[in-house]
Design a protein around this motif. Sequence first.
Motif, PDB file in Angstrom:
ATOM      1  N   UNK A 376       0.853  -1.188   0.000  1.00 12.89           N
ATOM      2  CA  UNK A 376       0.000   0.000   0.000  1.00 12.89           C
ATOM      3  C   UNK A 376       0.893   1.243   0.000  1.00 12.89           C
ATOM      4  N   UNK A 377       0.793   1.995  -1.061  1.00 14.10           N
ATOM      5  CA  UNK A 377       1.585   3.220  -1.149  1.00 14.10           C
ATOM      6  C   UNK A 377       1.007   4.268  -0.194  1.00 14.10           C
ATOM      7  N   UNK A 378       1.890   4.981   0.462  1.00 13.84           N
ATOM      8  CA  UNK A 378       1.454   6.016   1.402  1.00 13.84           C
ATOM      9  C   UNK A 378       2.230   7.303   1.180  1.00 13.84           C
ATOM     10  N   UNK A 379       1.565   8.411   1.489  1.00 16.08           N
ATOM     11  CA  UNK A 379       2.218   9.718   1.441  1.00 16.08           C
ATOM     12  C   UNK A 379       1.833  10.458   2.714  1.00 16.08           C
ATOM     13  N   UNK A 380       2.832  10.831   3.513  1.00 14.12           N
ATOM     14  CA  UNK A 380       2.595  11.468   4.816  1.00 14.12           C
ATOM     15  C   UNK A 380       1.653  10.645   5.691  1.00 14.12           C
ATOM     16  N   UNK A 381       1.798   9.314   5.604  1.00 13.62           N
ATOM     17  CA  UNK A 381       0.999   8.424   6.436  1.00 13.62           C
ATOM     18  C   UNK A 381      -0.363   8.093   5.883  1.00 13.62           C
TER      19      UNK A 381
END
Length: 481
Positions: A376-381
């Motif tokens: 699962x890609x995440x950005x800033x959580x």
Amino acid sequence: MDFRTIASAIGALTAALGLAMLLPALADLAVGHPDWQVFLVSSLITTIAGAGLWGASTGGEAVLNLRQAFLMTVLIWLVLTLFGALPFYISDLGLSVSDAVFEAMSGISTTGATVITTLDSAPPGILLWRGLLQWFGGLGVVVMAIAVLPMLRVGGMQMFKAEAFETPDKILPAAAQIAMAMTTIYGILTLACATAYWVAGMNPFEAMVHALSTVSTGGFSTRDASLGAFAQPAIHYVSVVFMVLGALPFVLYIGVMQGSVRQFFGDSQVRLFLALLAFATLIAISVQVAGGIAGGETAFRQGLFSVVSVMTGSGFGLADFSAWGPLAVSLFFVIMFIGGCTGSTSCGIKIFRFQVLARDLYQHIRQIVLPSMVYIKRYNGRPLPDSVSTSVQSFVFLYFASFLILAVLLSLTGLEPLDALGAAATAISNVGPALSPELGPNGNFASVPETTKWLLAAGMLVGRLEVLMIVVLFTPRFWKA
């Protein structure tokens, strides 16, 4: 498409631009320079045209649809540029229509490239107008990045619509309040920058003009030699500080005002941006020391200033990095494409887009090595939707395609290959100086052909409006009812 709403917005902003022309008129009048008449005439033309357009287009829909928002955003930049060019063309500077439009587009797009070669003797009104254009352009970029681009889903910006307005811990309850808060922060930073310049050794007028173009990461100066004309190192360090502050997310400043300092430094793009600045600065310092160009504090200051100026898209000049050797030229060519943070006045390919591309690449490699693993890609959580990845990939592809097309077209106008590449990069990325001695930090664009200036002005607009917005307007489906 209801054009009345678009015309009403454009008219109101054009009238506001016309009223702003009275400020440089007062600056010229205060010193007895006859150019105050230039700005008074320009103000009357611009204000009457804007007010007339606004008055004639009242009664449109109150809410913009998607197609209207695309068209309105592009037209605002074009119309304000054309009216902003009036004082340059009417003044005694001897600028052609091409020169005036180039200078105005460079100002309002916060690029900072110039065709004026007599800044040291230019009237104060012209100098102030250049700074005001960049200040207005920088504020417009911030508002566009927070309020317009997320709605248009340009280049992955929809991710920041969610972060700004739809999270449980909303910074402020309404978009209008966020825009007002960011305008206030923008003004406070500008006043603080002007004060710091004044304390560091500039006179009050030059301090204010440079503050307008520093916080907006624009790069217009009152001197032909840019900030290199000022011998005080304190001025250079003040510029570095406020260029960096202008390239950081303005939404996070609201959180700082509310006491959430931890959130500011916890933002992943802020940390990566500062890390890249430090790494590039280290290379720039090493190149100077190894080549015997400079050493000690001078090498540190010149390296830090030049890297910050290019990466933030400010384009101020201190030292001619095009004379530091091939490694330095390569370094600055690369960092021209690396912009600041999202929701800032900076330009180029924003840091978050590189982060999204890195996560996409990592996911692809993981799936090759471990096909059954779910990543699962995440950005800033937060989970990163596939729509954001697709949007970012499309943006980056079109960005470099636009750069290559512009470089080829510039070479056809007679520019040398290095000049064509550097000029295309600096226009698309809204940086300012190119890579050669003639067009670099110690040069200007006055000597390039007229066709080249129009191509560069178009490149500045494409870069400032995030490429995709321009491409959408050229699709036949956009104009179908």
